[in-house]
Design a protein around this motif. Structure first.
Motif, short mmCIF file in Angstrom:
data_model
loop_
_atom_site.label_atom_id
_atom_site.label_comp_id
_atom_site.label_asym_id
_atom_site.label_seq_id
_atom_site.Cartn_x
_atom_site.Cartn_y
_atom_site.Cartn_z
N PRO A 258 0.96 -1.17 0.11
CA PRO A 258 -0.09 -0.13 0.24
C PRO A 258 0.99 1.31 0.23
N PRO A 259 0.00 2.67 -0.61
CA PRO A 259 0.83 4.28 -0.92
C PRO A 259 1.42 4.33 0.71
N GLY A 260 2.61 4.33 0.91
CA GLY A 260 3.38 4.76 2.00
C GLY A 260 3.84 3.40 3.75
N LYS A 261 3.57 2.21 2.97
CA LYS A 261 3.45 0.91 3.74
C LYS A 261 4.51 -0.19 3.39
N GLY A 262 4.49 -1.09 3.70
CA GLY A 262 5.42 -2.36 4.14
C GLY A 262 4.75 -3.03 2.64
N LEU A 263 5.78 -4.05 2.33
CA LEU A 263 5.53 -5.04 1.57
C LEU A 263 4.19 -6.04 2.36
N GLU A 264 3.07 -6.80 1.93
CA GLU A 264 3.03 -7.40 2.73
C GLU A 264 2.47 -8.80 1.69
N TRP A 265 2.79 -9.73 2.23
CA TRP A 265 2.68 -11.18 1.79
C TRP A 265 0.28 -11.10 1.85
N ILE A 266 0.34 -12.12 0.40
CA ILE A 266 -0.94 -12.15 0.45
C ILE A 266 -0.54 -13.98 0.06
N GLY A 267 -0.55 -14.76 0.09
CA GLY A 267 -0.64 -16.39 -0.30
C GLY A 267 0.10 -16.22 -1.26
N GLY B 181 -3.04 -0.28 -3.85
CA GLY B 181 -1.04 -0.63 -4.13
C GLY B 181 -0.84 -1.43 -4.79
N VAL B 182 0.67 -1.54 -4.69
CA VAL B 182 1.19 -2.05 -6.15
C VAL B 182 1.09 -4.29 -5.99
N TYR B 183 1.03 -4.37 -6.25
CA TYR B 183 0.15 -5.79 -6.24
C TYR B 183 1.63 -6.57 -7.39
N TYR B 184 2.57 -7.56 -6.66
CA TYR B 184 3.56 -8.22 -7.02
C TYR B 184 3.62 -9.70 -7.07
N CYS B 185 3.74 -10.42 -8.49
CA CYS B 185 3.78 -11.60 -8.35
C CYS B 185 4.82 -12.07 -7.43
N HIS B 186 5.76 -12.83 -7.22
CA HIS B 186 6.99 -13.65 -7.01
C HIS B 186 7.16 -14.66 -6.77
N ALA B 187 8.44 -15.26 -7.11
CA ALA B 187 8.69 -16.10 -6.77
C ALA B 187 9.42 -17.44 -6.28
N TRP B 188 10.08 -18.86 -5.89
CA TRP B 188 10.76 -18.94 -5.55
C TRP B 188 11.50 -20.43 -6.05
#
Length: 118
Positions: free
Chosen positions: A41-50, A92-99
């Protein structure tokens, strides 16, 4: 592995957000691997969704679990986030990421901006 988010940049409150992450250079069924969504979200930290793991098993943030669903299309090598009952606080900004572990890697998409209008 490269990831690219796609979906609407603007949704109305109470609607369901649907974002898709298209994967190239790797397989979403590679064992082991995990395919994630997070947001900032704007001005906040990264939040994991799932996360959806290589077998298709999903795990979600407890704070968002009641509104979240992550699914996949293995034929297209894509995974999709659905977030129900959107509010302006979901902007906010939504990211997909992977390992993955074979070979070891972590990858992030560039992110996509989602704005929720009242």
């Amino acid at each position: 592995v490269q990831l690219q988010e796609s979906g609407p940049g603007l949704v109305k409150a109470s609607q369901t957000l649907s974002l898709t992450c298209t994967v190239s250079g790797g397989s979403i069924t590679a064992n082991p691997s995990g395919w994630n969504w997070s947001r900032q979200p704007p001005g906040k930290g990264l939040e994991w969704i799932g996360q959806l793991d290589f077998s298709g098993s999903a795990s979600y943030s407890p704070s968002l679990e009641s509104r979240t669903s992550i699914s996949r299309d293995t034929s297209k090598n894509q995974f999709t986030l659905q977030l129900k009952s959107m509010t302006p606080e979901d902007t906010g900004v939504y990211y997909c990421h992977a390992w993955s572990k074979s070979p070891p890697s972590r990858s992030w998409g560039q992110g996509t901006v989602v704005t929720v209008s009242p």
